[in-house]
Design an enzyme around this catalytic site. Structure first.
Site, PDB file in Angstrom:
ATOM      1  N   ARG A  25      14.290  46.214  39.330  1.00 62.15           N
ATOM      2  CA  ARG A  25      15.669  46.909  40.056  1.00 62.15           C
ATOM      3  C   ARG A  25      16.420  47.774  38.653  1.00 62.15           C
ATOM      4  NH1 ARG A  25      20.785  43.004  41.737  1.00 62.15           N
ATOM      5  NH2 ARG A  25      22.346  44.361  41.085  1.00 62.15           N
ATOM      6  N   GLU A  55      33.924  40.245  37.023  1.00 63.37           N
ATOM      7  CA  GLU A  55      32.985  39.514  37.913  1.00 63.37           C
ATOM      8  C   GLU A  55      31.948  38.660  37.277  1.00 63.37           C
ATOM      9  OE1 GLU A  55      30.745  42.050  40.450  1.00 63.37           O
ATOM     10  OE2 GLU A  55      29.762  40.314  41.508  1.00 63.37           O
ATOM     11  N   ASP A  76      23.830  45.415  36.914  1.00 61.59           N
ATOM     12  CA  ASP A  76      25.157  45.046  37.647  1.00 61.59           C
ATOM     13  C   ASP A  76      26.111  44.629  36.979  1.00 61.59           C
ATOM     14  OD1 ASP A  76      26.951  45.150  39.581  1.00 61.59           O
ATOM     15  OD2 ASP A  76      25.919  43.676  40.777  1.00 61.59           O
ATOM     16  N   GLU A 123      22.623  47.516  49.441  1.00 63.26           N
ATOM     17  CA  GLU A 123      23.159  46.209  49.805  1.00 63.26           C
ATOM     18  C   GLU A 123      23.591  46.052  51.292  1.00 63.26           C
ATOM     19  OE1 GLU A 123      25.970  45.228  46.695  1.00 63.26           O
ATOM     20  OE2 GLU A 123      24.431  44.482  45.443  1.00 63.26           O
ATOM     21  N   GLU A 175      30.876  54.375  35.781  1.00 65.42           N
ATOM     22  CA  GLU A 175      31.558  53.247  36.727  1.00 65.42           C
ATOM     23  C   GLU A 175      31.295  51.946  35.892  1.00 65.42           C
ATOM     24  OE1 GLU A 175      30.336  52.538  40.563  1.00 65.42           O
ATOM     25  OE2 GLU A 175      31.173  50.457  40.740  1.00 65.42           O
TER      26      GLU A 175
HETATM   27  C1  GCU Z   1      28.205  43.757  42.852  1.00 56.51           C
HETATM   28  C2  GCU Z   1      28.962  43.030  43.552  1.00 56.51           C
HETATM   29  C3  GCU Z   1      29.288  43.280  44.988  1.00 56.51           C
HETATM   30  C4  GCU Z   1      29.518  44.822  45.109  1.00 56.51           C
HETATM   31  C5  GCU Z   1      28.544  45.530  44.389  1.00 56.51           C
HETATM   32  C6  GCU Z   1      28.717  47.098  44.325  1.00 56.51           C
HETATM   33  O1  GCU Z   1      26.800  43.542  43.380  1.00 56.51           O
HETATM   34  O2  GCU Z   1      28.821  41.589  43.318  1.00 56.51           O
HETATM   35  O3  GCU Z   1      30.485  42.645  45.371  1.00 56.51           O
HETATM   36  O4  GCU Z   1      29.784  45.229  46.318  1.00 56.51           O
HETATM   37  O5  GCU Z   1      28.558  45.203  43.161  1.00 56.51           O
HETATM   38  O6  GCU Z   1      29.111  47.255  43.383  1.00 56.51           O
HETATM   39  O7  GCU Z   1      28.768  47.697  45.281  1.00 56.51           O
END
Ligand code: GCU
Length: 656
Positions: A315, A372, A344, A265, A366
């Site tokens: 994904r 969320e 996720d 990301e 994890e």
């Molecule tokens: C999810 C989440 C993000 C976070 C990411 C991660 O996508 O929305 O805010 O950074 O997980 O686990 O790194």
């Protein structure tokens, strides 16, 4: 009610037994002193009298012993009654502390008849990941702001101490104090700008048997020292890290190590230099090894710049595809941190196939306590039953019985660098977790990592008894136990996930992510929906060992709760229940709302048995949950009615 003590609320109670008012401390150490303090605090709150502390053997007392040879496992403990005294014997200082907390739980809940008990933490690492930023915000935080940071300053106050006590009481032994997304200022956490203050935290944590970790920026040599690259095979880069780590340990000898989100990301990582994640992790591991530090390296690596038109890229495949070939290449002090599912933290996902794939690598599971995608601590969603399913999942990596639990506790391949990690749900809200009842997840996570043999129900009950007392235990346990299935019913159906408001992730938006770049699609059309992940589709099912790869690939064998995760299914196809898919979608969404209404009714019955402020706060959240559930029901039902044109068999209201 002063809820800031959470499950360590030691309300006054009558304690007749004389032995409990004397503590005989027959061992030494700073963690032992914390155990003594905890006992004193608890007893004086409950009885109004400070217990007497002796540094020698006395009669009629609670005696603390340290016995490294206790044949019970690392940091284990034994509690038993001998004549007129209680003996708490720890295998280590932490063992004594855990024993004292256990003993206090028994006193508090009136379960002294459970003695003798002996226990050792099952997961070697029981870690909390904070996604706190130094500006004071928390990524995916639903309980206010950070209690660690404000305006780029590190805070130190009573709340931090209170927090550490709460963590130790549930067996947490590792805490990462900053977000995996390490922003500009947080990159400096491992430098002299902040190290002295971090040291204060580390010292406090250490008194409670907890190691401090930081998330680090893989590009730190560039950002902090003007390097033009952070190639892990560049000797100068490796030396930079060695020097940085050496300095950290000079200041903080008890430092635990690093957590790293790389090539994920938008975060920097080894891919830029055509290096592997083993190259990246090993470079850091070698810098940490001389001091006993470890690298926790996340596997949440996927292409977040996908094109929705592309149906081949999946994904779900990413973590396995990126890491499986590296099995056996990591240094001994590297642990791969693997999210429970391949996507996720959705309300329902299959278990990540990496757990059954890697055999020569340390792994840590994890999970996300922060809700969320599961109601953001407005809606109730007790996550323990989900985590239990994950731990119990049999990967068949070495035949039957190779469960995730066996693997992450280190029993399958004999690793001792492994365990569980969780994104925590706390903030500076008065009650710590936004929704008072969301603390059940915080508490439950620690208890489950200590002892996965406890049932979700037993943990719920224990938390309720400690927090609110036994009078509400049955009803509240039922409310908690029903909450995950209910949440699942009114949100996305049968494992498809993602029908949430983009970015915020609360509330419905069926097509919100459908044409986006994140690889999160449901592919609904006028005939049906779901992703074909069989060999005829994206091929994801082949990442599992048999029999799972065959089971998931077979439309008729695939567990129904995951059907749309693995298959494209027509609306008129009949499920095991005898209902068509479309009818199932309608029914579950009507049921979901009804169940929220029932939950509220049940909760209202507790009004006079709960402290007024707790009742009011939770009740207000439940109202919001009901609104949310109704919105989900109507949007989902209308969406699929419009797509399919099939009316509800029962003629209930579906908006056109
Ligand atoms: C999810 C989440 C993000 C976070 C990411 C991660 O996508 O929305 O805010 O950074 O997980 O686990 O790194």
């Amino acid at each position: 009610m002063d809820f800031s003590n959470c499950w360590l609320d030691y309300r006054p109670m009558e304690i007749k037994e004389q032995a409990l008012s004397a503590l005989s401390v027959l061992c030494e150490g700073e963690i032992i002193e914390s155990a003594v303090k905890e006992y004193q605090l608890a007893l004086s709150r409950m009885t109004g009298r400070e217990p007497e502390v002796f540094r020698e053997k006395t009669n009629r007392c609670v005696a603390l012993y340290l016995e490294p040879l206790l044949p019970i496992g690392k940091d284990g403990y034994e509690i038993k009654k001998e004549k007129d005294s209680y003996h708490i014997t720890g295998q280590s200082e932490s063992g004594v502390l855990y024993g004292v907390f256990h003993f206090l739980r028994l006193i508090r809940t009136g379960h002294m008849d459970e003695l003798p008990v002996s226990n050792a933490p099952e997961m070697p690492l029981r870690m909390m990941n904070h996604w706190d930023n130094m500006d004071g915000t928390i990524e995916r935080g639903y309980s206010g702001n950070s209690f660690f940071y404000e305006n780029y300053e590190i805070l130190y106050n009573e709340r931090i101490e209170q927090y550490v006590r709460l963590m130790a009481s549930i067996g947490i032994n590792a805490i990462v104090i900053n977000n995996v997304n390490v922003h500009q200022r947080e990159t400096y956490l491992i430098t002299d700008t902040y190290l002295e203050q971090v040291k204060q935290y580390a010292a406090l944590f250490a008194r409670y048997g907890i190691q401090l970790f930081t998330s680090v920026n893989f590009a730190a040599p560039m950002e902090l020292s003007g390097f033009d690259n952070c190639d892990p095979l560049n000797d100068k880069v490796a030396q930079w890290w060695k020097d940085a780590v050496k300095h950290i340990y000079e200041v903080i000898p008890e430092f635990g190590g690093f957590l790293v989100k790389a090539d994920s990301e938008g975060r920097p990582g080894p891919f830029t230099y055509d290096r592997t994640h083993a190259d990246g992790a090993n470079m850091l591991a070698k810098a940490l090894a001389p001091y006993g530090g470890i690298v926790v390296w996340r596997c949440f690596v996927y292409n977040c710049g996908q094109d929705w038109r592309d149906k081949k890229t999946d994904r779900a495949r990413a973590a396995y595809d990126n890491f499986i070939a590296l099995d056996g290449q990591f240094e001994d002090n590297v642990i791969l941190q693997i999210k429970n599912g391949p996507m996720d933290f959705q309300v329902r996902e299959p278990v990540s196939p990496l757990f059954g794939g890697l055999k020569k690598t340390n792994m840590i599971l994890e999970v996300e306590i922060a809700q969320e995608y599961t109601g953001q601590q407005i809606d109730l969603c007790y996550l323990l039953p989900m985590w239990r399913e994950i731990l119990d999942f049999d990967t068949f990596s070495e035949g039957e019985g190779s469960t995730v639990r066996q693997i992450v506790k280190g029993a399958q391949y004999g690793q001792n660098c492994c365990g569980m990690a969780a994104v925590i749900n706390t903030g500076n809200d008065y009650n710590w977790t936004g929704n008072d009842l969301a603390a059940a997840n915080t508490y439950g996570y620690g208890r489950m990592a200590m002892n996965p043999s406890l049932t979700s129900e037993a943990i719920a009950k224990e938390w309720i008894e400690l927090t609110f007392g036994a009078a509400v235990a049955d009803d509240l346990t039922k409310i908690l136990m029903d909450s995950w299935p209910t949440y699942e019913k009114y949100t996305s159906p049968l494992g498809i996930g993602w029908m949430v408001t983009p970015h915020y992730h609360y509330g419905p938006d069926v097509d919100g992510y459908e044409y986006d770049r994140w690889g999160t699609y449901h592919r609904a059309d006028r005939n049906g929906l779901g992703i074909d992940r069989t060999p005829a589709g994206t091929g994801y099912t082949a990442q599992y060992n048999e029999p799972w790869s065959a089971i998931y690939a077979d439309r008729n064998l695939c567990p129904e709760e995951l059907l749309l995760f693995f298959h494209y299914v027509r609306y008129d196809e009949v499920l095991k229940s005898g209902k068509t898919l479309i009818q199932h979608i309608y029914d579950t969404h009507f049921e979901g709302v009804e169940e929220v209404e029932e939950m509220i009714e049940r909760f209202d019955g507790l009004q006079n048995k709960l402290p007024g402020d707790v009742y009011d706060r939770v009740r207000e959240r439940m109202e919001r949950q009901l609104e949310n559930a109704i919105e989900w029901r109507d949007r989902i039902n209308t969406y699929f009615y419009r797509k399919s044109g099939v009316p509800d068999e029962k003629g209930r209201k579906i908006y056109e």
